[in-house]
Design a protein around this motif. Structure first.
Motif, PDB file in Angstrom:
ATOM      1  N   ALA A  76      18.754 -45.301  84.839  1.00  0.00           N
ATOM      2  CA  ALA A  76      18.549 -45.605  83.425  1.00  0.00           C
ATOM      3  C   ALA A  76      19.872 -45.790  82.693  1.00  0.00           C
ATOM      4  O   ALA A  76      19.998 -46.678  81.835  1.00  0.00           O
ATOM      5  N   LEU A  77      20.868 -44.981  83.012  1.00  0.00           N
ATOM      6  CA  LEU A  77      22.161 -45.091  82.339  1.00  0.00           C
ATOM      7  C   LEU A  77      22.849 -46.412  82.649  1.00  0.00           C
ATOM      8  O   LEU A  77      23.742 -46.846  81.917  1.00  0.00           O
ATOM      9  N   ALA A  78      22.438 -47.047  83.744  1.00  0.00           N
ATOM     10  CA  ALA A  78      23.021 -48.349  84.093  1.00  0.00           C
ATOM     11  C   ALA A  78      22.183 -49.514  83.592  1.00  0.00           C
ATOM     12  O   ALA A  78      22.730 -50.557  83.223  1.00  0.00           O
ATOM     13  N   ASN A  79      20.847 -49.342  83.520  1.00  0.00           N
ATOM     14  CA  ASN A  79      19.968 -50.495  83.289  1.00  0.00           C
ATOM     15  C   ASN A  79      19.190 -50.462  81.981  1.00  0.00           C
ATOM     16  O   ASN A  79      18.580 -51.472  81.624  1.00  0.00           O
ATOM     17  N   ASN A  80      19.186 -49.329  81.280  1.00  0.00           N
ATOM     18  CA  ASN A  80      18.375 -49.255  80.062  1.00  0.00           C
ATOM     19  C   ASN A  80      18.844 -50.281  79.027  1.00  0.00           C
ATOM     20  O   ASN A  80      20.027 -50.308  78.646  1.00  0.00           O
ATOM     21  N   GLN A  81      17.926 -51.125  78.567  1.00  0.00           N
ATOM     22  CA  GLN A  81      18.297 -52.223  77.665  1.00  0.00           C
ATOM     23  C   GLN A  81      18.811 -51.727  76.319  1.00  0.00           C
ATOM     24  O   GLN A  81      19.777 -52.258  75.768  1.00  0.00           O
ATOM     25  N   GLU A 262       4.048 -43.347  84.356  1.00  0.00           N
ATOM     26  CA  GLU A 262       4.920 -44.021  85.324  1.00  0.00           C
ATOM     27  C   GLU A 262       5.542 -45.276  84.717  1.00  0.00           C
ATOM     28  O   GLU A 262       6.743 -45.531  84.883  1.00  0.00           O
ATOM     29  N   ASN A 263       4.742 -46.052  84.001  1.00  0.00           N
ATOM     30  CA  ASN A 263       5.256 -47.277  83.383  1.00  0.00           C
ATOM     31  C   ASN A 263       6.246 -46.965  82.260  1.00  0.00           C
ATOM     32  O   ASN A 263       7.198 -47.728  82.028  1.00  0.00           O
ATOM     33  N   THR A 264       6.027 -45.862  81.552  1.00  0.00           N
ATOM     34  CA  THR A 264       6.989 -45.444  80.526  1.00  0.00           C
ATOM     35  C   THR A 264       8.348 -45.145  81.154  1.00  0.00           C
ATOM     36  O   THR A 264       9.397 -45.570  80.648  1.00  0.00           O
ATOM     37  N   ILE A 265       8.335 -44.425  82.269  1.00  0.00           N
ATOM     38  CA  ILE A 265       9.587 -44.108  82.970  1.00  0.00           C
ATOM     39  C   ILE A 265      10.246 -45.386  83.474  1.00  0.00           C
ATOM     40  O   ILE A 265      11.464 -45.577  83.340  1.00  0.00           O
ATOM     41  N   GLY A 270      14.509 -49.455  83.029  1.00  0.00           N
ATOM     42  CA  GLY A 270      14.851 -50.875  82.957  1.00  0.00           C
ATOM     43  C   GLY A 270      14.358 -51.684  84.140  1.00  0.00           C
ATOM     44  O   GLY A 270      15.065 -52.589  84.602  1.00  0.00           O
ATOM     45  N   ARG A 271      13.152 -51.376  84.627  1.00  0.00           N
ATOM     46  CA  ARG A 271      12.611 -52.121  85.759  1.00  0.00           C
ATOM     47  C   ARG A 271      11.115 -52.300  85.572  1.00  0.00           C
ATOM     48  O   ARG A 271      10.480 -51.634  84.741  1.00  0.00           O
ATOM     49  N   TYR A 272      10.538 -53.200  86.364  1.00  0.00           N
ATOM     50  CA  TYR A 272       9.099 -53.462  86.292  1.00  0.00           C
ATOM     51  C   TYR A 272       8.323 -52.309  86.934  1.00  0.00           C
ATOM     52  O   TYR A 272       8.879 -51.538  87.735  1.00  0.00           O
ATOM     53  N   PRO A 273       7.027 -52.167  86.580  1.00  0.00           N
ATOM     54  CA  PRO A 273       6.226 -51.030  87.073  1.00  0.00           C
ATOM     55  C   PRO A 273       6.260 -50.887  88.584  1.00  0.00           C
ATOM     56  O   PRO A 273       6.104 -51.862  89.323  1.00  0.00           O
ATOM     57  N   GLN A 274       6.472 -49.676  89.025  1.00  0.00           N
ATOM     58  CA  GLN A 274       6.445 -49.318  90.444  1.00  0.00           C
ATOM     59  C   GLN A 274       6.215 -47.829  90.556  1.00  0.00           C
ATOM     60  O   GLN A 274       6.252 -47.092  89.563  1.00  0.00           O
ATOM     61  N   HIS A 275       5.975 -47.382  91.789  1.00  0.00           N
ATOM     62  CA  HIS A 275       5.696 -45.967  92.011  1.00  0.00           C
ATOM     63  C   HIS A 275       6.939 -45.124  91.734  1.00  0.00           C
ATOM     64  O   HIS A 275       8.061 -45.510  92.070  1.00  0.00           O
TER      65      HIS A 275
END
Length: 483
Positions: A76-81, A262-265, A270-275
């Motif tokens: 998140a620290l690298a990809n959060n918009q 999960e989708n909130t996380i 900063g990525r599409y929904p996944q497990h």
């Protein structure tokens, strides 16, 4: 000696007028005092020691030990918009420093130009051009051309420190934006941790419901057998079926909630929904570490929102000085040197085509200074606003820590009691089933006991989740998470 001075002043009325104007400008500049900020804090938190050992000094990788959680925070620290947007705002604030710094340095420009002009013959310029030769063989061309090339410079002398204070304010605003980014990092870390623990709690609730469904389905089978043996009624069968269907429905609600968390996380990362990788089987047995709150005055250093408010207050003070400097005259120097001629072939002839200038001026507001007064009043109001904002931020930080400490203490006591409740109700299920088999208890007692046991198991999971969230929130309230 006095007579000589008076005679000089009489011979120089323009100088005297300029002096009087400058004196009036200095004397008419308003001054408004803004009250000092209150930085006092209580000596200790309620029911807490005055030990300075503070959990906020730990970096988040040491505070959160779950490797799956730390991997999410790292990503998140690298990809959060939103965080990346804030980093661009920091770059803009940094560029503002360069712009403000350039304002109090000399501006030097290079220029080159060409011009064509035709004036009427029955004008002064036309008559001069018609009758005057530059050289005996060269008359003024018609239309008249003009070519120039050279350098020009201008410099405003920052004698009132208006420009330098503006640059210092820009530096403080840049540092404030960095603290704003750090505060965003703290919030991002805590938000991911809260969502992660909520996800584990939902997994545990789903496991409890599945386990209880097995018990209820076994009880349903037993009731059906007893009905065939005329030891139970159809009403008992239907009541047990309804209880099974209710919990099957709750299971789908929890599954949907798991997907949403999960989708909130994933959004925060900063990525599409996944497990989301996690180990929820150890959720209920997780230890809650000891919290060291330190003393309230440490909040001034550890809380990034307080540091941001303090920097904004300092910037507001400098902006007030900048606004006040607008009442004073500005002193400027401009100079130029170059070549100018009406034919290109003359440009290289010096010193005939050489031009230069040196101008010094003093410009200051004299009449109708309402706009400057309004700007100065607004700057003072913003400074006072920043004082209140700082004090509010400090007070809010203290209240957050105080609430979080109390919450941690009460949740620990609540969890101990709920744990005892769960054990008692789990034992009562076995007792109720044995009594029901021997026809010494009604089916309603079995249903009620199973329902209460399920509710207590769900509640203790909720309490454990609240403990872990309080564990995150106290770390955030103390100012941890951004280092």
């Amino acid at each position: 000696m006095t007579n000589k001075i008076n005679n000089k002043l009489k011979r120089s009325p323009l100088v005297l007028a300029c002096v009087l104007i400058l004196v009036s400008l200095f004397s008419c500049a308003p001054t408004k005092a803004v009250r000092a900020v209150n930085k006092t804090t209580p000596e200790a938190y309620k029911n807490q020691s005055s030990d300075t050992l503070n959990t906020a000094s730990m970096d988040w990788k040491s505070y959160f030990t779950d490797p799956n959680l730390t991997a999410l925070i790292d990503t998140a620290l690298a990809n959060n918009q939103e965080l990346n947007i804030m980093l661009q705002q920091i770059d803009m604030a940094k560029n503002e420093i360069k712009a403000r710094k350039g304002e109090y340095l000399p501006f030097v420009n290079a220029y080159a130009g060409a011009e064509v002009e035709k004036v009427g013959e029955y004008t002064r310029n036309g008559a001069v051009e018609k009758n005057l030769n530059v050289h005996e063989e060269d008359a003024f061309p018609e239309p008249l051309q003009d070519y120039s090339i050279g350098l020009s410079a201008s410099w405003e002398l920052d004698i009132w420190k208006k420009l330098r204070n503006g640059k210092k304010a820009a530096v403080l605003e840049y540092l404030s934006s960095i603290e704003g980014k750090n505060f965003m990092v703290t919030n991002l870390v805590s938000e991911i941790a809260n969502s992660y623990y909520e996800l584990m709690a939902l997994d545990s609730q789903l496991a409890i419901i599945n386990k209880n469904l097995e018990l209820q389905q076994n009880a349903l089978k037993m009731v059906k057998i007893q009905k065939q043996a005329a030891r139970a009624t159809e009403l008992a069968v239907r009541r047990f079926e309804a209880e099974v269907l209710k919990n099957q429905s709750n299971r789908f609600e929890i599954k949907q909630h798991i997907i949403e968390v999960e989708n909130t996380i994933n959004f925060l990362v900063g990525r599409y929904p996944q497990h989301i990788e996690r180990h929820s089987d150890t959720f209920i047995t997780q230890d809650i570490p000891m919290i060291n709150a330190g003393i309230p005055s440490q909040l001034l250093e550890n809380r990034t929102d307080i540091r941001q408010a303090e920097l904004e207050l300092s910037a507001a003070k400098l902006n007030t000085k900048v606004a006040k400097a607008n009442f004073y005259p500005s002193v400027g120097i401009s100079a130029g040197v170059g070549l100018q001629a009406f034919k290109p072939k003359f440009l290289t002839e010096t010193p005939e085509s050489l031009v230069y200038s040196l101008v010094g001026d003093v410009v200051g507001p004299l009449i109708n200074r309402n706009a400057i007064k309004a700007e100065y009043a607004s700057a003072n109001a913003k400074q006072l606003q920043a004082v209140y904002e700082y004090e509010k931020t400090v007070l809010n930080a203290f209240v957050e820590v105080s609430n979080a400490l109390s919450n941690v203490e009460n949740l620990n006591k609540s969890y101990e009691l709920r744990d005892q409740q769960v054990k008692a109700l789990n034992e009562s299920i076995d007792i109720a089933m044995k009594l029901f088999k021997s026809a010494r208890a009604e089916y309603t007692e079995v249903l009620l006991t199973q329902r209460e046991a399920l509710d207590s198991q769900i509640e203790i999971i909720e309490t454990k989740k609240e403990q872990l969230l309080a564990h995150v929130n106290i770390y955030k309230a103390l100012g941890g998470g951004w280092k």
